[in-house]
Design an enzyme around this catalytic site. Structure first.
Site, PDB file in Angstrom:
ATOM      1  CG  ASP A  67      49.286  16.299  97.634  1.00 32.05           C
ATOM      2  OD1 ASP A  67      50.066  17.102  98.686  1.00 32.05           O
ATOM      3  OD2 ASP A  67      49.659  16.408  96.248  1.00 32.05           O
ATOM      4  CG  ASN A 136      49.979  14.588  85.216  1.00 31.27           C
ATOM      5  OD1 ASN A 136      49.801  15.634  86.113  1.00 31.27           O
ATOM      6  ND2 ASN A 136      49.655  13.281  85.865  1.00 31.27           N
ATOM      7  CG  HIS A 138      49.265  16.194  89.392  1.00 33.39           C
ATOM      8  ND1 HIS A 138      50.260  15.202  89.490  1.00 33.39           N
ATOM      9  CD2 HIS A 138      50.235  17.433  89.722  1.00 33.39           C
ATOM     10  CE1 HIS A 138      51.518  15.336  90.162  1.00 33.39           C
ATOM     11  NE2 HIS A 138      51.481  16.909  90.416  1.00 33.39           N
ATOM     12  CD  GLU A 143      48.423  11.948  89.146  1.00 28.27           C
ATOM     13  OE1 GLU A 143      48.644  12.878  88.658  1.00 28.27           O
ATOM     14  OE2 GLU A 143      49.383  11.466  89.088  1.00 28.27           O
TER      15      GLU A 143
END
Ligand code: GLP
Length: 247
Positions: A67, A136, A138, A143
């Site tokens: 990413d 979270n 990811h 997400e």
């Protein structure tokens, strides 16, 4: 899933680097998927040491990062381009032409995502994908609510991620709202995945990712589908796993 638990963060990073080095020695033309984040710093530190002291050879290796933030210049100190150059690429014998990250300044972001997917296919697919995990759950920047079959796409960043990563910017307000990330489907196509997580702040999300029900709310649960996934943890990150609590 194979779970490897080491005493502390340093030994977990060492173990992850050892697994990567083993794959690279077995296949010098390895297509390696790379990740960023604080956890990866010591993994790369170990790989650099192996290159310097044990002749670990990156000359035939091709890399694809998971990413990159949208809108940052590639030489911005907070960009993942900069992170990779500083932590790994400039310190080992990899050909810069063989390293790939999504282009954060592309004028057509959707076209850039398609191009990135094409480059991975042309390289023969990813042999080994290294992964960290967000608080979270990811993977990359997939997400909560990311489709489990998603491909490389532009992702709006979640509040939890923005809070977690803003601290890595000199001015937290500069943190972008969007990133380009490989999709969950792209990640699951890698022939092997290695996820590394350390520290007690990851214990809850690790337990939910490994032992919980598969859900698009927690991207990392998708790894339960992967036929060759190794998870490397330190004891702190493993401490909420129910098997760890059986005496
Ligand atoms: C960023 C990356 C993720 C990585 C995460 C982990 O958000 N996009 O790929 O998993 O950092 O960060 P850390 O190792 O700092 O906890």
């Amino acid at each position: 899933m194979e779970i490897i638990i080491r005493l502390d963060a340093d030994s977990a990073a060492c173990e992850a680097a050892r697994l990567i080095a083993e794959e690279l020695r077995a296949n010098p033309q390895l297509v390696l998927g790379l990740a960023t984040g604080r956890t990866m710093e010591s993994v790369y530190h170990n790989l650099v040491r192996m290159h310097q002291e044990e002749d670990l050879d990156f000359s035939g290796c091709r890399t694809f990062n998971l990413d990159e933030y949208v809108g940052l210049a590639t030489d911005d100190p907070s960009s993942y381009h900069h992170f990779m150059k500083e932590r790994l690429f400039s310190k080992v014998n990899i050909d810069p032409c063989n390293t790939h990250l999504p282009d954060p300044k592309a004028s057509h972001l959707k076209a850039e995502c398609k191009h990135y997917e094409r480059l991975i296919v042309e390289a023969g697919g990813i042999d080994l994908q290294l992964l960290g995990i967000g608080l979270n759950g990811h993977l990359g920047f997939n997400e909560p609510f990311s489709a489990l079959q998603s491909r490389t796409h532009v992702q709006t960043l979640d509040r939890v991620t923005r809070n977690q990563n803003a601290l890595l910017f000199s001015d937290p307000a500069r943190m972008p709202h969007q990133a380009i990330t490989m999709g969950v489907g792209t990640i699951l196509e890698a022939r092997r995945c290695i996820l590394i997580a350390t520290g007690s702040n990851k214990a809850d999300i690790i337990a939910r990712s490994i032992e919980g029900k598969m859900t698009a709310m927690i991207t990392a649960t998708a790894l339960q589908l992967h036929p060759a996934c190794t998870v490397v943890l330190d004891e702190a990150a493993a401490s909420n796993l129910s098997r760890m609590q059986v005496k």
